[in-house]
Design a protein around this motif. Structure first.
Motif, PDB file in Angstrom:
ATOM      1  N   ALA A 167      14.305  10.111  20.728  1.00 49.06           N
ATOM      2  CA  ALA A 167      15.371   9.225  19.769  1.00 49.06           C
ATOM      3  C   ALA A 167      16.464   8.955  20.649  1.00 49.06           C
ATOM      4  CB  ALA A 167      15.483   9.649  18.506  1.00 49.06           C
ATOM      5  N   ALA A 168      17.269  10.202  21.138  1.00 49.79           N
ATOM      6  CA  ALA A 168      18.388   9.848  22.039  1.00 49.79           C
ATOM      7  C   ALA A 168      18.094   9.167  23.171  1.00 49.79           C
ATOM      8  CB  ALA A 168      18.976  11.056  22.411  1.00 49.79           C
ATOM      9  N   ASN A 169      17.269   8.977  23.765  1.00 51.97           N
ATOM     10  CA  ASN A 169      16.561   8.329  25.069  1.00 51.97           C
ATOM     11  C   ASN A 169      16.117   6.749  24.499  1.00 51.97           C
ATOM     12  OD1 ASN A 169      17.282  10.028  26.749  1.00 51.97           O
ATOM     13  ND2 ASN A 169      15.184  11.162  26.465  1.00 51.97           N
ATOM     14  N   GLY A 170      16.265   6.531  23.117  1.00 52.09           N
ATOM     15  CA  GLY A 170      15.766   5.061  22.992  1.00 52.09           C
ATOM     16  C   GLY A 170      14.523   4.676  22.698  1.00 52.09           C
ATOM     17  N   LEU A 171      13.647   5.725  22.684  1.00 52.37           N
ATOM     18  CA  LEU A 171      12.014   5.486  22.473  1.00 52.37           C
ATOM     19  C   LEU A 171      11.879   5.510  21.057  1.00 52.37           C
ATOM     20  CD1 LEU A 171      11.044   8.364  25.371  1.00 52.37           C
ATOM     21  CD2 LEU A 171      11.632   5.927  25.657  1.00 52.37           C
ATOM     22  N   ASP A 172      10.659   4.778  21.056  1.00 50.15           N
ATOM     23  CA  ASP A 172       9.906   4.519  19.548  1.00 50.15           C
ATOM     24  C   ASP A 172       9.254   5.507  19.260  1.00 50.15           C
ATOM     25  OD1 ASP A 172       8.695   3.675  17.485  1.00 50.15           O
ATOM     26  OD2 ASP A 172       8.576   1.437  17.928  1.00 50.15           O
TER      27      ASP A 172
END
Length: 486
Positions: free
Chosen positions: A74-79
């Motif tokens: 989530a912190a890496n912006g992933l879905d």
């Protein structure tokens, strides 16, 4: 890539930062009591470590360890609904499970018999369910909290992601339902500052809503020890919600008291308290987590409390929160000579500004920061660092747990001093927060009248400022008797 949130206010950011921290602290608190019987309400509960796996004091277990890869994604912006993202999470779980001392029975059965992909794990999870007739262990609910942070703007996507991550290892519908309910309750707590586990009922299948409504109602009229089968996801959720809803406190102390109640329920104590901790952290914030816990909580893969706060902040996608979490320093605009003076009532305490961190006297081996600090700002040799979420703003919304934070800070200083540490107490400029906390320490732990304490502390600082809300608070909080002498 998932959509990021544009803005969280100060209180929401504190609450978001509290989710992973609350989860980990509940986990570590319960670790030393796992598999034990229920405890009397008068029994003290401590973050003592030990237990069946010889945990170190403050060390978290599989509950938090499995949540970390989710939070990192989530912190890496992933879905978290994307199959390739799920593959990455599963790969980390499988690798972790090879050496982890504690992996639940159902989880070990699934993770140890498959290749490290989401699709392969699902096949094994379904086969496990069909072979045993059930797969409703609490292992997916215990790790689910960070999913909520990833979808604060989208409850429907949140429900989808929670169920998708649950179903990787837990085929049974109860597990997915529980994760949906708990994640939506965490989202609601972060955004609204309210505890409501029913807020997610509309996003369950229509034919399961009444069942869960009944289960929630039972939890609210029971105590945690009533749920003797809390290895089952339903009773784990009920035990956690029972501890939260039946603990009668209306301020930040609710977090600690409810987590202690969860542990006293017995049996799968680390997991029930971890589940409760994610929601309590979402309601009360990182600022409500006691410093004595934050100082020692740690675990796989080598993270600390500060790391979890930053990871949770990044998982929200909020631009300001991410910027703060990733910043290496926060003193670029400071000019002039650094401030560093001895406390007038305890020569084992130094008072300073943020620049003092760059040239600490050798005897200082502990730091209490009353402001945000960068990831590389505190010297690596400092092993005892307490980060306090105290905002130098009068608006009560900026410091929703003001009294708790002030008292917790001075008690943390006293604890460090009692252990023989020499402490730096600092904020950005040593103008208002530092003198206020230093004076309250003198009043509560040295028996110095608060007005005299504040006057003598401020006399040592080059540019003390009047912060009326802090003066009012420390005056109010200084009324108690002298508590201890460090």
């Amino acid at each position: 890539m998932k959509k990021t949130r544009e803005h969280l206010d100060t209180a929401q950011r504190d609450r978001a930062a509290g989710v992973l921290l609350g989860l980990a602290c509940g986990d570590a608190l319960g670790a030393g009591y796992e598999f034990g019987p229920p405890l009397a309400t008068s029994t003290a509960v401590q973050m003592k470590g030990g237990g069946g796996f010889a945990w170190a004091p403050g060390e978290w277990t599989d509950d938090t360890s499995m949540a970390v890869p989710i939070a990192q994604a989530a912190a890496n912006g992933l879905d978290l609904r994307d199959e390739t993202v799920l593959d990455g999470i599963v790969a980390q779980w499988v690798d972790w499970a090879k050496t982890a001392p504690d992996v639940g029975i159902q989880l070990r059965a699934v993770l140890s018999k498959t290749e490290a992909t989401a699709s392969a794990v699902r096949v094994v999870a379904k086969a496990h369910h069909e072979r045993h007739g059930r797969s409703g262990g609490n292992g997916s609910l215990m790790r689910t909290a960070p999913v909520a942070l990833a979808y604060l703007d989208d409850p429907v996507a949140l429900a989808e992601a929670a169920r998708a991550i649950s179903s990787l290892t837990h085929y049974e519908a109860d597990a997915g339902d529980a994760c949906v309910l708990w994640c939506l309750a965490i989202r609601h707590a972060v955004l609204e500052g309210e505890l409501d586990v029913r807020v997610g009922l509309p996003l369950l299948p229509a034919d399961r809503r009444d069942l869960w409504q009944t289960r929630i109602a039972v939890a609210e009229t029971s105590v945690p020890s009533d749920f003797a089968h809390n290895g089952w996801v339903v009773e784990a959720l009920q035990g956690a919600w029972s501890a939260i809803s039946t603990t009668k406190a209306t301020d930040a102390t609710h977090l600690r008291l409810a987590l202690e109640a969860a542990v006293r329920g017995g049996r799968d104590t680390d997991t029930v308290a971890a589940i409760a901790g994610g929601l309590l952290g979402a309601r009360w914030g990182a600022s409500a987590v006691p410093a004595e816990w934050r100082r020692i909580v740690h675990g796989w893969p080598g993270l600390t409390a500060a790391d979890l706060v930053r990871l949770g902040s990044r998982a929200t996608g909020d631009e300001a929160a991410v910027s703060d979490a990733e910043a290496e320093r926060f003193d670029e605009k400071l000019t002039g000579v650094s401030t560093l003076v001895r406390h007038p009532h305890d020569d084992g305490i130094w008072l300073g500004d943020m620049r003092a961190l760059d040239d600490l006297p050798a005897d200082i081996d502990a730091v209490v920061s009353l402001c945000r600090v960068g990831t590389r700002q505190v010297p690596a040799r400092i092993r005892h660092h307490v980060e306090v979420r105290l905002i130098d703003k009068e608006n009560p919304a900026k410091n929703p747990n003001l009294d708790f934070v002030l008292l917790d800070s001075v008690h943390a200083i006293a604890a460090l001093r009692s252990e023989g540490h020499t402490v730096l107490l600092h904020c950005v400029r040593a103008e208002s927060r530092t003198p206020s906390v230093a004076a309250l320490y003198s009043a509560r732990h040295k028996g110095v009248p608060i007005e005299r304490a504040l006057k003598e502390v401020k006399a040592l600082l080059p540019n003390p400022q009047r912060a009326q809300f802090l003066r009012d608070a420390i005056t109010r909080l200084s009324a108690s008797q002298k508590e201890t002498t460090a």
